[in-house]
Design an enzyme around this catalytic site. Structure first.
Site, PDB file in Angstrom:
ATOM      1  N   SER A  72       0.833  -1.203   0.000  1.00 44.06           N
ATOM      2  CA  SER A  72       0.000   0.000   0.000  1.00 44.06           C
ATOM      3  C   SER A  72       0.868   1.254   0.000  1.00 44.06           C
ATOM      4  CB  SER A  72      -0.922   0.003   1.222  1.00 44.06           C
ATOM      5  OG  SER A  72      -0.194   0.323   2.399  1.00 44.06           O
ATOM      6  N   LYS A 129       4.472   0.521   9.886  1.00 48.59           N
ATOM      7  CA  LYS A 129       4.269   1.927  10.224  1.00 48.59           C
ATOM      8  C   LYS A 129       5.522   2.438  10.936  1.00 48.59           C
ATOM      9  CE  LYS A 129      -0.107   1.635   8.934  1.00 48.59           C
ATOM     10  NZ  LYS A 129      -0.552   2.144   7.631  1.00 48.59           N
TER      11      LYS A 129
END
Length: 266
Positions: A72, A129
């Site tokens: 992504s 992340k």
């Protein structure tokens, strides 16, 4: 992929047990019946051939480094769709495969580390992340500004971002340097977007971390997790440290950027 991890463990243990059983029992029986049972069973032959390879792969993947592919745009501009990365598996302690249970503590995440983890609301998936909040931190996100312990971070404007490949929908967003304490890095924001999502204040509990994507308006991170906004320490998989390939699909039919090969992850 948990199924791959389970299959690797099962095949390694199974082939190892066959090799051990052959050494302790079956080989002796074949020696006692030389000329009648002197051929090695096919299962033993295959197990003897594959066990060392499987064992090496299992050890390397579980305790040294594991490959992942970025699916992504949540970590743009630093990680692009199609980046193949390596994750250091011992940065935050040695963990057992499948259960992810830590059995030898080594270190803890630092602010700014890019980490791979299992999100608390999707434990069968692996996400990536950046750690922005440590245990005990007060984290705030208001407007386009990140606050740590009530202090707003400094930002330096770089200019407009031009996306590539499947990330070209971010073209026109603003590229900035965020002065995260100890780890300055770039972020993407749509600074002219009204009422940006993900606003709020959070107090990070002990044993947990607050994580965010570098693509601030296109990242499902701690700001949006419903049941808990925090990443438990036991869900960590490792620290991302290297891009070893960039290819948007498995056969490199899409975008391919050789300049990213060998790039460190900041």
């Amino acid at each position: 992929m948990k199924w791959f991890e389970i299959a690797l463990v099962v095949l390694t243990l199974g082939s190892g047990l066959v090799v051990l059983l052959d050494k302790l029992v079956l080989a002796r029986r074949r020696a006692e019946h030389a000329g009648l049972l002197d051929s090695e069973p096919v299962l033993v032959d295959y197990s003897r051939a594959f066990f060392p390879v499987l064992a090496v792969v299992l050890v390397l993947r579980s305790f040294v480094a594991e490959p992942y592919k970025i699916p992504s745009s949540s970590m743009m501009p630093n990680l692009l769709i199609g980046d193949f990365i390596l994750v250091n598996k011992f940065s935050y302690g040695f963990r057992l495969p499948i259960t992810n249970t830590k059995f030898i503590p080594v270190g803890e995440p630092k602010r700014g580390d890019v980490v791979v983890f299992k999100p608390p609301h999707a434990p069968d998936q692996n996400w990536i992340k950046r750690v922005v909040g440590l245990p005990g931190d007060r984290i705030g996100f208001h407007g386009d500004t990140l606050y740590i312990n009530d202090e707003p971070l400094r930002y330096e404007l770089i200019g407009k971002y031009e996306g590539k490949g499947r990330g070209r929908d971010m073209t026109g967003s603003t590229l900035l340097t965020e002065e995260l304490p100890g780890r300055a890095h770039t972020v993407l924001e749509w600074v002219d977007r009204a009422n940006p999502a993900g606003q709020g204040d959070w107090l990070v509990p002990e044993g947990h971390y607050f994580v965010m994507g570098d693509n601030r308006d296109n990242s499902e991170d701690s700001r949006f997790w419903v049941e808990t906004n925090f990443l438990p320490e036991q869900n960590l998989r490792g620290k991302a440290f290297l891009i070893w390939l960039n290819c948007e699909d498995w056969f490199c039919k899409g975008s391919f950027d050789p300049s990213r090969i060998g790039s460190g992850i900041k």
